[in-house]
Design an enzyme around this catalytic site. Structure first.
Site, PDB file in Angstrom:
ATOM      1  NE  ARG A   1      46.021  23.217  38.762  1.00  0.00           N
ATOM      2  CZ  ARG A   1      45.616  23.995  37.780  1.00  0.00           C
ATOM      3  NH1 ARG A   1      45.296  23.477  36.610  1.00  0.00           N
ATOM      4  NH2 ARG A   1      45.527  25.305  37.950  1.00  0.00           N
TER       5      ARG A   1
ATOM      6  CE1 TYR B   1      41.357  32.482  36.197  1.00  0.00           C
ATOM      7  CE2 TYR B   1      39.853  32.098  34.365  1.00  0.00           C
ATOM      8  CZ  TYR B   1      41.101  31.961  34.953  1.00  0.00           C
ATOM      9  OH  TYR B   1      42.104  31.327  34.267  1.00  0.00           O
TER      10      TYR B   1
ATOM     11  CG  ASP C   1      40.798  31.662  30.643  1.00  0.00           C
ATOM     12  OD1 ASP C   1      41.630  31.350  31.522  1.00  0.00           O
ATOM     13  OD2 ASP C   1      39.903  30.897  30.246  1.00  0.00           O
TER      14      ASP C   1
ATOM     15  NE  ARG D   1      35.344  17.813  26.267  1.00  0.00           N
ATOM     16  CZ  ARG D   1      36.569  18.298  26.229  1.00  0.00           C
ATOM     17  NH1 ARG D   1      37.573  17.529  25.827  1.00  0.00           N
ATOM     18  NH2 ARG D   1      36.802  19.542  26.559  1.00  0.00           N
TER      19      ARG D   1
ATOM     20  CD  GLU E   1      47.354  24.895  41.188  1.00  0.00           C
ATOM     21  OE1 GLU E   1      47.968  24.892  40.098  1.00  0.00           O
ATOM     22  OE2 GLU E   1      46.128  25.062  41.278  1.00  0.00           O
TER      23      GLU E   1
ATOM     24  NE  ARG F   1      30.250  25.029  30.524  1.00  0.00           N
ATOM     25  CZ  ARG F   1      30.851  24.268  29.642  1.00  0.00           C
ATOM     26  NH1 ARG F   1      30.251  23.205  29.159  1.00  0.00           N
ATOM     27  NH2 ARG F   1      32.063  24.540  29.227  1.00  0.00           N
TER      28      ARG F   1
ATOM     29  NE  ARG G   1      38.984  28.974  45.097  1.00  0.00           N
ATOM     30  CZ  ARG G   1      39.608  28.244  44.176  1.00  0.00           C
ATOM     31  NH1 ARG G   1      40.624  27.455  44.492  1.00  0.00           N
ATOM     32  NH2 ARG G   1      39.221  28.279  42.917  1.00  0.00           N
TER      33      ARG G   1
HETATM   34  P1  FDA Z   1      47.231  40.191  36.295  1.00  0.00           P
HETATM   35  O1  FDA Z   1      46.967  39.734  37.672  1.00  0.00           O
HETATM   36  O2  FDA Z   1      47.967  39.290  35.395  1.00  0.00           O
HETATM   37  O3  FDA Z   1      48.023  41.572  36.376  1.00  0.00           O
HETATM   38  C1  FDA Z   1      47.744  42.563  37.349  1.00  0.00           C
HETATM   39  C2  FDA Z   1      49.056  43.221  37.712  1.00  0.00           C
HETATM   40  O4  FDA Z   1      48.793  44.341  38.571  1.00  0.00           O
HETATM   41  C3  FDA Z   1      50.022  42.299  38.456  1.00  0.00           C
HETATM   42  O5  FDA Z   1      51.231  42.206  37.769  1.00  0.00           O
HETATM   43  C4  FDA Z   1      50.179  42.992  39.806  1.00  0.00           C
HETATM   44  O6  FDA Z   1      51.503  42.868  40.334  1.00  0.00           O
HETATM   45  C5  FDA Z   1      49.863  44.434  39.481  1.00  0.00           C
HETATM   46  N1  FDA Z   1      49.449  45.233  40.642  1.00  0.00           N
HETATM   47  C6  FDA Z   1      48.482  44.914  41.530  1.00  0.00           C
HETATM   48  N2  FDA Z   1      48.420  45.868  42.482  1.00  0.00           N
HETATM   49  C7  FDA Z   1      49.363  46.798  42.175  1.00  0.00           C
HETATM   50  C8  FDA Z   1      49.793  48.001  42.796  1.00  0.00           C
HETATM   51  N3  FDA Z   1      49.259  48.449  43.948  1.00  0.00           N
HETATM   52  N4  FDA Z   1      50.796  48.721  42.222  1.00  0.00           N
HETATM   53  C9  FDA Z   1      51.378  48.269  41.075  1.00  0.00           C
HETATM   54  N5  FDA Z   1      51.017  47.119  40.457  1.00  0.00           N
HETATM   55  C10 FDA Z   1      50.023  46.396  41.005  1.00  0.00           C
HETATM   56  N6  FDA Z   1      44.514  32.290  31.664  1.00  0.00           N
HETATM   57  C11 FDA Z   1      44.490  31.592  30.481  1.00  0.00           C
HETATM   58  O7  FDA Z   1      44.070  32.149  29.463  1.00  0.00           O
HETATM   59  N7  FDA Z   1      44.974  30.303  30.445  1.00  0.00           N
HETATM   60  C12 FDA Z   1      45.455  29.668  31.529  1.00  0.00           C
HETATM   61  O8  FDA Z   1      45.873  28.517  31.459  1.00  0.00           O
HETATM   62  C13 FDA Z   1      45.470  30.386  32.767  1.00  0.00           C
HETATM   63  N8  FDA Z   1      45.958  29.811  33.890  1.00  0.00           N
HETATM   64  C14 FDA Z   1      45.910  30.489  35.070  1.00  0.00           C
HETATM   65  C15 FDA Z   1      46.393  29.879  36.225  1.00  0.00           C
HETATM   66  C16 FDA Z   1      46.337  30.564  37.428  1.00  0.00           C
HETATM   67  C17 FDA Z   1      46.850  29.904  38.660  1.00  0.00           C
HETATM   68  C18 FDA Z   1      45.777  31.861  37.499  1.00  0.00           C
HETATM   69  C19 FDA Z   1      45.664  32.606  38.791  1.00  0.00           C
HETATM   70  C20 FDA Z   1      45.347  32.477  36.348  1.00  0.00           C
HETATM   71  C21 FDA Z   1      45.395  31.798  35.127  1.00  0.00           C
HETATM   72  N9  FDA Z   1      44.972  32.411  33.964  1.00  0.00           N
HETATM   73  C22 FDA Z   1      44.981  31.708  32.792  1.00  0.00           C
HETATM   74  C23 FDA Z   1      44.457  33.808  33.973  1.00  0.00           C
HETATM   75  C24 FDA Z   1      45.527  34.871  33.677  1.00  0.00           C
HETATM   76  O9  FDA Z   1      46.669  34.716  34.472  1.00  0.00           O
HETATM   77  C25 FDA Z   1      45.071  36.300  34.031  1.00  0.00           C
HETATM   78  O10 FDA Z   1      43.779  36.286  34.517  1.00  0.00           O
HETATM   79  C26 FDA Z   1      45.142  37.263  32.926  1.00  0.00           C
HETATM   80  O11 FDA Z   1      46.430  37.295  32.434  1.00  0.00           O
HETATM   81  C27 FDA Z   1      44.624  38.600  33.451  1.00  0.00           C
HETATM   82  O12 FDA Z   1      45.537  39.645  33.343  1.00  0.00           O
HETATM   83  P2  FDA Z   1      45.364  40.979  34.216  1.00  0.00           P
HETATM   84  O13 FDA Z   1      46.236  41.988  33.594  1.00  0.00           O
HETATM   85  O14 FDA Z   1      43.937  41.305  34.355  1.00  0.00           O
HETATM   86  O15 FDA Z   1      45.828  40.591  35.693  1.00  0.00           O
END
Ligand code: FDA
Length: 390
Positions: free
Chosen positions: A290, A361, A363, A181, A313, A177, A259
């Site tokens: 941005r 994805y 949050d 607003r 970015e 979507r 990505r």
């Molecule tokens: P996350 O990726 O945080 O953690 C996974 C961990 O596993 C990492 O630390 C990684 O190093 C580890 N790992 C992977 N493979 C491994 C291996 N083989 N051995 C050991 N460790 C390993 N959310 C929100 O609420 N507001 C926001 O404004 C934003 N903004 C935002 C910007 C950008 C650029 C991104 C990419 C994401 C956001 N997010 C967000 C989302 C948020 O960052 C994220 O999705 C959540 O914190 C998810 O947490 P996870 O624990 O699932 O993954």
């Protein structure tokens, strides 16, 4: 060790914290990075003292009361409300598209109903031009929602930069979507609870894992040799795995597309570089999508009057050595994901979770809520049925 958690992001840490404090389990958490917190990690820049979000601005917002109560055990939140602006042809507009954006763009003073009628007419013009059968591209979906002028100004160039693909060739499914607003509210999020952790994400996360039954091992890769690696632990201890699901199965069904983002971070010798925390750049001829200026995330703090940290970015498709940020989710990816899910069900000692483990994805509040569900509905009944929540 009663449980191994792979990945110290918010999903893995929520599982670890709850299992240690409510179930009395001894939990080891490993992460290949040198810090916990995954992408949400932030620390103070040593030179300027400004809280820098290392993986891009992270705004906490949720309407889930259970998540909000939980996170408030570890940190207070400021009353920060996120607002985004965008530059188009040398002019700054408020985002997401609202009455202010529309009136500025069309040099007008429409009320809500007039603006609604204008956008509906522009969308209808397009439907007429295409004979009422728009193809299934992102461009045609977007134009049918907001009309061509707003699409060309604010969506086309920005989306092309995000995907390195002309939106005429992107599937419509990339956008579900496009909110418009018909008032002047440009708060980015509509959630009940919003704010930023008072002393940063790093401090919040460190308090979350400060428990005698949590053993955190940084710089520890699950796929390397060692006592916490896959070879040593698989089948011997329950595992919550939050790394990339395709990597766990050695890419047996092919690689899932992601990505990634590149951040070009600089310290600018001014007290205020752009006047807000996030400025989008809508036009295709500006290579970045941005600019983040981190001091504006904490207006309540005293900052240096002559230095500010900014990060440009850039978005592109991830290669093997890049951080995976956003799932591409092409039809081929969805096919592969189904095959990985089937493989995952054949690994009863391993639970896959988090954004990388589910290829979704999430949050931050969604990652935390999903970790709650995993603990309550899978871990406890399956591995620790006799344990009572403390
Ligand atoms: P996350 O990726 O945080 O953690 C996974 C961990 O596993 C990492 O630390 C990684 O190093 C580890 N790992 C992977 N493979 C491994 C291996 N083989 N051995 C050991 N460790 C390993 N959310 C929100 O609420 N507001 C926001 O404004 C934003 N903004 C935002 C910007 C950008 C650029 C991104 C990419 C994401 C956001 N997010 C967000 C989302 C948020 O960052 C994220 O999705 C959540 O914190 C998810 O947490 P996870 O624990 O699932 O993954």
């Amino acid at each position: 060790m009663d449980l191994l958690v792979v990945g110290a992001g918010l999903f893995g840490l929520t599982v670890a914290q709850r299992c240690a404090s409510e179930l009395g389990l001894r939990v080891t958490v490993i992460d290949s990075r040198p810090h916990p917190g995954g992408n949400a990690w932030s620390t103070r820049d040593p030179e300027t003292g400004i809280e820098v979000h290392r993986y891009g601005s992270h705004l906490f917002h949720t309407s889930n009361d259970r998540v909000w109560t939980y996170v408030n055990r570890f940190t207070g939140f400021t009353d920060y409300r996120h607002r985004v602006y965008t530059v188009h042809r040398g002019e700054v507009f408020p985002m997401p598209i609202n009455l202010g954006t529309i009136n500025q763009f069309f040099r007008s003073a429409y009320g809500p109903d007039q603006a609604r009628a204008l956008i509906a007419a522009q969308a209808a013009d397009e439907a007429q031009a295409t004979g009422g059968t728009p193809d299934e591209s992102l461009e045609s979906r977007a134009v049918s929602l907001i009309g061509r002028p707003l699409y060309e100004a604010f969506i086309r160039g920005y989306t092309a930069k995000q995907w390195q693909t002309d939106p005429a060739h992107l599937p419509a499914s990339v956008i579900s979507r496009l909110p418009v607003r018909y008032n002047y509210d440009n708060r980015y999020f509509g959630d009940t609870h919003q704010g930023l952790p008072v002393d940063g994400y790093g401090a919040w996360i460190e308090r979350m894992i400060d428990h005698p039954s949590i053993d955190l091992r940084l710089d520890t890769d699950f796929f390397a040799d060692g006592p916490f690696g896959r070879a040593a632990t698989r089948g011997r201890v329950p595992i919550v795995y939050t790394g990339p699901i395709d990597r766990y199965f050695d890419h047996a069904a092919g690689r899932l597309g992601w990505r990634t983002l590149d951040f070009e971070t600089t310290i600018e010798p001014v007290g205020d570089f752009q006047g807000c925390s996030v400025m989008n750049y809508a036009d295709a001829d500006v290579p970045y999508t941005r600019i983040h200026e981190f001091r504006h995330l904490h207006p309540e703090r005293q900052h240096s009057p002559d230095a500010t940290v900014v990060a440009r970015e850039y978005s592109r498709f991830a290669t093997d050595s890049d951080e995976p940020y956003y799932p591409v989710n092409s039809p081929a990816d969805r096919d592969r994901l189904l095959r990985y899910r089937a493989l995952a069900t054949a690994e009863p000692q391993v639970k896959f979770g988090g954004r990388l483990g589910t290829y979704r994805y999430l949050d931050m509040h969604m990652a935390i809520a999903s970790a709650f569900t995993l603990v309550d509905t899978e871990l406890v009944p399956k591995f620790y049925p006799g344990r009572r929540m403390i």
